[in-house]
Design a protein around this motif. Structure first.
Motif, PDB file in Angstrom:
ATOM      1  N   LEU A 133       0.829  -1.200   0.000  1.00  0.00           N
ATOM      2  CA  LEU A 133       0.000   0.000   0.000  1.00  0.00           C
ATOM      3  C   LEU A 133       0.867   1.256   0.000  1.00  0.00           C
ATOM      4  CD1 LEU A 133      -2.697  -1.159   2.591  1.00  0.00           C
ATOM      5  CD2 LEU A 133      -3.102  -0.709   0.165  1.00  0.00           C
ATOM      6  N   ALA A 134       1.928   1.218   0.785  1.00  0.00           N
ATOM      7  CA  ALA A 134       2.840   2.366   0.843  1.00  0.00           C
ATOM      8  C   ALA A 134       3.493   2.605  -0.514  1.00  0.00           C
ATOM      9  CB  ALA A 134       3.903   2.131   1.911  1.00  0.00           C
ATOM     10  N   LEU A 135       3.914   1.531  -1.169  1.00  0.00           N
ATOM     11  CA  LEU A 135       4.552   1.659  -2.484  1.00  0.00           C
ATOM     12  C   LEU A 135       3.602   2.289  -3.485  1.00  0.00           C
ATOM     13  CD1 LEU A 135       6.903   1.025  -4.437  1.00  0.00           C
ATOM     14  CD2 LEU A 135       5.836  -1.226  -4.816  1.00  0.00           C
ATOM     15  N   LEU A 136       2.360   1.853  -3.471  1.00  0.00           N
ATOM     16  CA  LEU A 136       1.380   2.361  -4.427  1.00  0.00           C
ATOM     17  C   LEU A 136       0.981   3.804  -4.152  1.00  0.00           C
ATOM     18  CD1 LEU A 136      -0.904  -0.791  -4.751  1.00  0.00           C
ATOM     19  CD2 LEU A 136       0.821   0.034  -6.367  1.00  0.00           C
ATOM     20  N   LYS A 137       1.305   4.274  -2.962  1.00  0.00           N
ATOM     21  CA  LYS A 137       1.002   5.665  -2.619  1.00  0.00           C
ATOM     22  C   LYS A 137       2.152   6.612  -2.956  1.00  0.00           C
ATOM     23  CE  LYS A 137      -2.732   7.635  -1.273  1.00  0.00           C
ATOM     24  NZ  LYS A 137      -3.939   7.422  -2.087  1.00  0.00           N
ATOM     25  N   VAL A 138       3.270   6.059  -3.394  1.00  0.00           N
ATOM     26  CA  VAL A 138       4.412   6.891  -3.780  1.00  0.00           C
ATOM     27  C   VAL A 138       4.075   7.628  -5.078  1.00  0.00           C
ATOM     28  CG1 VAL A 138       6.830   6.907  -4.504  1.00  0.00           C
ATOM     29  CG2 VAL A 138       6.079   5.381  -2.656  1.00  0.00           C
ATOM     30  N   GLY A 189      13.899   3.863 -15.786  1.00  0.00           N
ATOM     31  CA  GLY A 189      12.726   4.698 -15.546  1.00  0.00           C
ATOM     32  C   GLY A 189      12.707   5.388 -14.203  1.00  0.00           C
ATOM     33  N   VAL A 190      13.618   5.010 -13.321  1.00  0.00           N
ATOM     34  CA  VAL A 190      13.678   5.636 -11.996  1.00  0.00           C
ATOM     35  C   VAL A 190      14.596   6.852 -12.056  1.00  0.00           C
ATOM     36  CG1 VAL A 190      14.363   5.359  -9.584  1.00  0.00           C
ATOM     37  CG2 VAL A 190      13.240   3.468 -10.793  1.00  0.00           C
ATOM     38  N   GLY A 191      14.057   8.004 -11.697  1.00  0.00           N
ATOM     39  CA  GLY A 191      14.839   9.233 -11.689  1.00  0.00           C
ATOM     40  C   GLY A 191      14.980   9.807 -10.296  1.00  0.00           C
ATOM     41  N   THR A 192      15.557  10.987 -10.213  1.00  0.00           N
ATOM     42  CA  THR A 192      15.814  11.603  -8.906  1.00  0.00           C
ATOM     43  C   THR A 192      14.517  11.967  -8.181  1.00  0.00           C
ATOM     44  OG1 THR A 192      16.019  13.758 -10.020  1.00  0.00           O
ATOM     45  CG2 THR A 192      18.054  12.521  -9.621  1.00  0.00           C
ATOM     46  N   VAL A 193      13.484  12.345  -8.941  1.00  0.00           N
ATOM     47  CA  VAL A 193      12.211  12.719  -8.323  1.00  0.00           C
ATOM     48  C   VAL A 193      11.567  11.511  -7.663  1.00  0.00           C
ATOM     49  CG1 VAL A 193       9.879  13.587  -8.731  1.00  0.00           C
ATOM     50  CG2 VAL A 193      11.815  14.613  -9.938  1.00  0.00           C
ATOM     51  N   LEU A 194      11.579  10.398  -8.342  1.00  0.00           N
ATOM     52  CA  LEU A 194      10.988   9.181  -7.773  1.00  0.00           C
ATOM     53  C   LEU A 194      11.774   8.708  -6.555  1.00  0.00           C
ATOM     54  CD1 LEU A 194       8.884   6.992  -7.870  1.00  0.00           C
ATOM     55  CD2 LEU A 194      10.223   5.799  -9.603  1.00  0.00           C
ATOM     56  N   LEU A 195      13.087   8.807  -6.610  1.00  0.00           N
ATOM     57  CA  LEU A 195      13.922   8.441  -5.461  1.00  0.00           C
ATOM     58  C   LEU A 195      13.555   9.284  -4.241  1.00  0.00           C
ATOM     59  CD1 LEU A 195      17.468   7.985  -7.045  1.00  0.00           C
ATOM     60  CD2 LEU A 195      16.129   6.244  -5.849  1.00  0.00           C
ATOM     61  N   LYS A 196      13.349  10.570  -4.469  1.00  0.00           N
ATOM     62  CA  LYS A 196      12.963  11.474  -3.379  1.00  0.00           C
ATOM     63  C   LYS A 196      11.593  11.100  -2.829  1.00  0.00           C
ATOM     64  CE  LYS A 196      12.091  16.358  -2.375  1.00  0.00           C
ATOM     65  NZ  LYS A 196      12.032  17.731  -2.963  1.00  0.00           N
ATOM     66  N   LEU A 223      10.168   8.246  -2.733  1.00  0.00           N
ATOM     67  CA  LEU A 223      10.207   6.997  -1.977  1.00  0.00           C
ATOM     68  C   LEU A 223      10.575   7.236  -0.505  1.00  0.00           C
ATOM     69  CD1 LEU A 223      11.914   4.633  -4.581  1.00  0.00           C
ATOM     70  CD2 LEU A 223       9.723   4.203  -3.447  1.00  0.00           C
ATOM     71  N   ASN A 224      11.138   8.383  -0.216  1.00  0.00           N
ATOM     72  CA  ASN A 224      11.515   8.731   1.163  1.00  0.00           C
ATOM     73  C   ASN A 224      10.468   9.594   1.858  1.00  0.00           C
ATOM     74  OD1 ASN A 224      14.077   7.424   1.329  1.00  0.00           O
ATOM     75  ND2 ASN A 224      14.908   8.999  -0.052  1.00  0.00           N
ATOM     76  N   ASP A 225       9.334   9.779   1.199  1.00  0.00           N
ATOM     77  CA  ASP A 225       8.242  10.564   1.788  1.00  0.00           C
ATOM     78  C   ASP A 225       7.561   9.744   2.891  1.00  0.00           C
ATOM     79  OD1 ASP A 225       6.072  12.109   2.425  1.00  0.00           O
ATOM     80  OD2 ASP A 225       5.163  12.059   0.425  1.00  0.00           O
ATOM     81  N   LYS A 226       7.729  10.126   4.127  1.00  0.00           N
ATOM     82  CA  LYS A 226       7.215   9.360   5.270  1.00  0.00           C
ATOM     83  C   LYS A 226       5.687   9.377   5.370  1.00  0.00           C
ATOM     84  CE  LYS A 226      11.417   8.475   6.416  1.00  0.00           C
ATOM     85  NZ  LYS A 226      11.975   7.142   6.086  1.00  0.00           N
ATOM     86  N   SER A 227       5.040  10.338   4.721  1.00  0.00           N
ATOM     87  CA  SER A 227       3.584  10.423   4.814  1.00  0.00           C
ATOM     88  C   SER A 227       2.888   9.231   4.144  1.00  0.00           C
ATOM     89  CB  SER A 227       3.089  11.729   4.185  1.00  0.00           C
ATOM     90  OG  SER A 227       3.273  11.729   2.776  1.00  0.00           O
ATOM     91  N   ILE A 228       3.592   8.577   3.224  1.00  0.00           N
ATOM     92  CA  ILE A 228       2.976   7.437   2.548  1.00  0.00           C
ATOM     93  C   ILE A 228       2.697   6.299   3.524  1.00  0.00           C
ATOM     94  CG2 ILE A 228       3.980   7.983   0.299  1.00  0.00           C
ATOM     95  CD1 ILE A 228       6.092   5.846   0.797  1.00  0.00           C
ATOM     96  N   PHE A 229       3.493   6.194   4.562  1.00  0.00           N
ATOM     97  CA  PHE A 229       3.294   5.129   5.546  1.00  0.00           C
ATOM     98  C   PHE A 229       2.077   5.407   6.420  1.00  0.00           C
ATOM     99  CE2 PHE A 229       7.882   4.934   4.604  1.00  0.00           C
ATOM    100  CZ  PHE A 229       7.938   3.649   4.102  1.00  0.00           C
ATOM    101  N   GLU A 230       1.835   6.675   6.681  1.00  0.00           N
ATOM    102  CA  GLU A 230       0.632   7.040   7.438  1.00  0.00           C
ATOM    103  C   GLU A 230      -0.624   6.710   6.625  1.00  0.00           C
ATOM    104  OE1 GLU A 230       0.926  11.157   8.408  1.00  0.00           O
ATOM    105  OE2 GLU A 230       2.860  10.965   9.451  1.00  0.00           O
ATOM    106  N   LYS A 231      -0.576   7.015   5.328  1.00  0.00           N
ATOM    107  CA  LYS A 231      -1.716   6.724   4.456  1.00  0.00           C
ATOM    108  C   LYS A 231      -1.923   5.226   4.319  1.00  0.00           C
ATOM    109  CE  LYS A 231      -0.884  10.977   1.844  1.00  0.00           C
ATOM    110  NZ  LYS A 231      -0.351  11.547   0.580  1.00  0.00           N
ATOM    111  N   ALA A 232      -0.838   4.490   4.227  1.00  0.00           N
ATOM    112  CA  ALA A 232      -0.930   3.031   4.105  1.00  0.00           C
ATOM    113  C   ALA A 232      -1.523   2.418   5.368  1.00  0.00           C
ATOM    114  CB  ALA A 232       0.447   2.442   3.827  1.00  0.00           C
TER     115      ALA A 232
END
Length: 366
Positions: free
Chosen positions: A10-15, A49-56, A58-67
């Motif tokens: 769920l967290a991955l899909l919220k990235v 296909g993975v760039g610097t924006v996507l890497l950043k 993936l470190n967004d902690k809010s996705i874990f709260e949503k998950a």
């Protein structure tokens, strides 16, 4: 799937920036969603296909709260969750490159060894469309197909209702989360559908039925079924999008022809004219094209389909059904008809779609 595995999925899909295709690519490389979040930046950046924006992101902690919040909803409402590699995930949908990584379901859905078709069309269904849909589903009911649609106004809800009337499993694919229903007036059908069938969605409980979500919903309708049937459609509409998606997935598409002056037949006629759909005039077309005419069930269906044959036509049809393909002269001889009359009888039967001509003046029953 454990709660922990689901949580990380769920967290991955919220990235932001991780869609279904990218998610599958990352999952295939790292083996699990949890391992993706544990991986080092250089390991992730090596993925095409993975760039610097996507890497950043993936470190967004809010996705874990949503998950965590969505996982709580899933547990509290006993929502069934299927991962795209699970056995419970619709088999045909697995083979669509952009299919959802996760789907959420409710009800009593059983897709194993089932014939699955989708029926779609205009929200402004006419009496012609309603009668055709009713006859079609009644005629194929002995084969116990699953009827899939979008639970919207018009053709969708008519197909669901007729399926329920015939005790067939029917599934509504939703453009929002399972915590709500749209349109609200269709809430009265939910219990009946969940008793034998149910609902599928890729959207979370926080998702509202926004316009763009209906287009995404349509790919599930097209992808999980072996054929998509368009009953009625104007020259533009969501059902035509579904038909195009079905074509892209190499699924069979059928369209019901109508008068050229009828607004809600224009879309179907155009699909047929541009060879994006097969002509569907009755259940026999569907049964034949999908190779459903097997075993004794077909004979039962054929008898139901062709009860409107004239006495002479019925005699010929029964002969061909019993003996297989045969020459025109032999049919006339065995059915005790003069040749001049036989040609007219066969022509009428061909127009009714109950027989087809073959090379060498042969004919066979459909």
């Amino acid at each position: 799937m454990t709660d922990q595995e689901l949580f990380y999925l769920l967290a991955l899909l919220k990235v932001d920036g991780v869609g279904d295709i990218m998610a599958k690519k990352l999952l295939t490389h790292f083996g699990s969603a949890e391992e993706i979040f544990k991986a080092k930046k250089n390991q992730i950046s090596s993925i095409d296909g993975v760039g610097t924006v996507l890497l950043k992101n993936l470190n967004d902690k809010s996705i874990f709260e949503k998950a965590a919040k969505e996982l709580e909803f899933i547990k509290s409402d006993s929502v069934n969750v299927s991962f795209f590699q699970d056995e419970s995930y619709p088999e045909r949908l697995k083979h669509c490159i952009d299919s959802p990584v996760l789907i959420f379901t409710s009800g009593n859905i059983d897709l194993k060894n089932k014939k699955i078709i989708s029926i779609v069309g205009t929200r402004q269904i006419t009496s012609y469309g309603t009668e055709f849909c009713k006859k079609l589903i009644e005629d194929i009911a002995p084969l116990d197909p699953v009827i899939v649609s979008g639970f919207a106004y018009g053709v969708d809800i008519v197909a669901h209702q007729i399926a329920m009337d015939n005790n067939l499993q029917t599934i509504g694919v939703l453009a929002h989360g399972l915590n709500q229903i749209y349109p609200k007036t269709h809430k009265k059908y939910m219990a009946g559908m969940e008793k034998n069938g149910g609902f599928i969605t890729e959207f979370w409980s926080s998702s509202n039925p926004d316009k763009e979500k209906f287009v995404r919903r349509n790919r599930i309708v097209a992808g999980m079924t072996e054929a998509t049937i368009v009953i009625e459609s104007a020259d533009k509409g969501g059902s035509l999008i579904t038909a195009n998606m079905a074509n892209e997935y190499n699924r069979d598409v059928f369209a019901v022809p109508g008068r050229v002056t009828d607004r809600y037949s224009q879309g179907c006629n155009n699909l047929i004219k541009t060879q994006k759909a097969n002509v569907l005039t009755d259940a026999a077309d569907l049964i034949y094209m999908l190779n459903w005419d097997i075993e004794n069930k077909t004979k039962t269906i054929q008898k139901q389909l062709f009860i409107d044959l004239e006495i002479d036509e019925q005699k010929v049809y029964d002969f061909l059904l019993k003996n297989g393909k045969e020459l025109l002269d032999i049919i006339a001889l065995r059915c005790d008809f003069p040749i001049y009359k036989m040609s007219g009888v066969l022509l009428n039967m061909e127009l009714k779609g109950v027989i087809r001509p073959l090379p060498g003046k042969l004919f066979e029953a459909i």
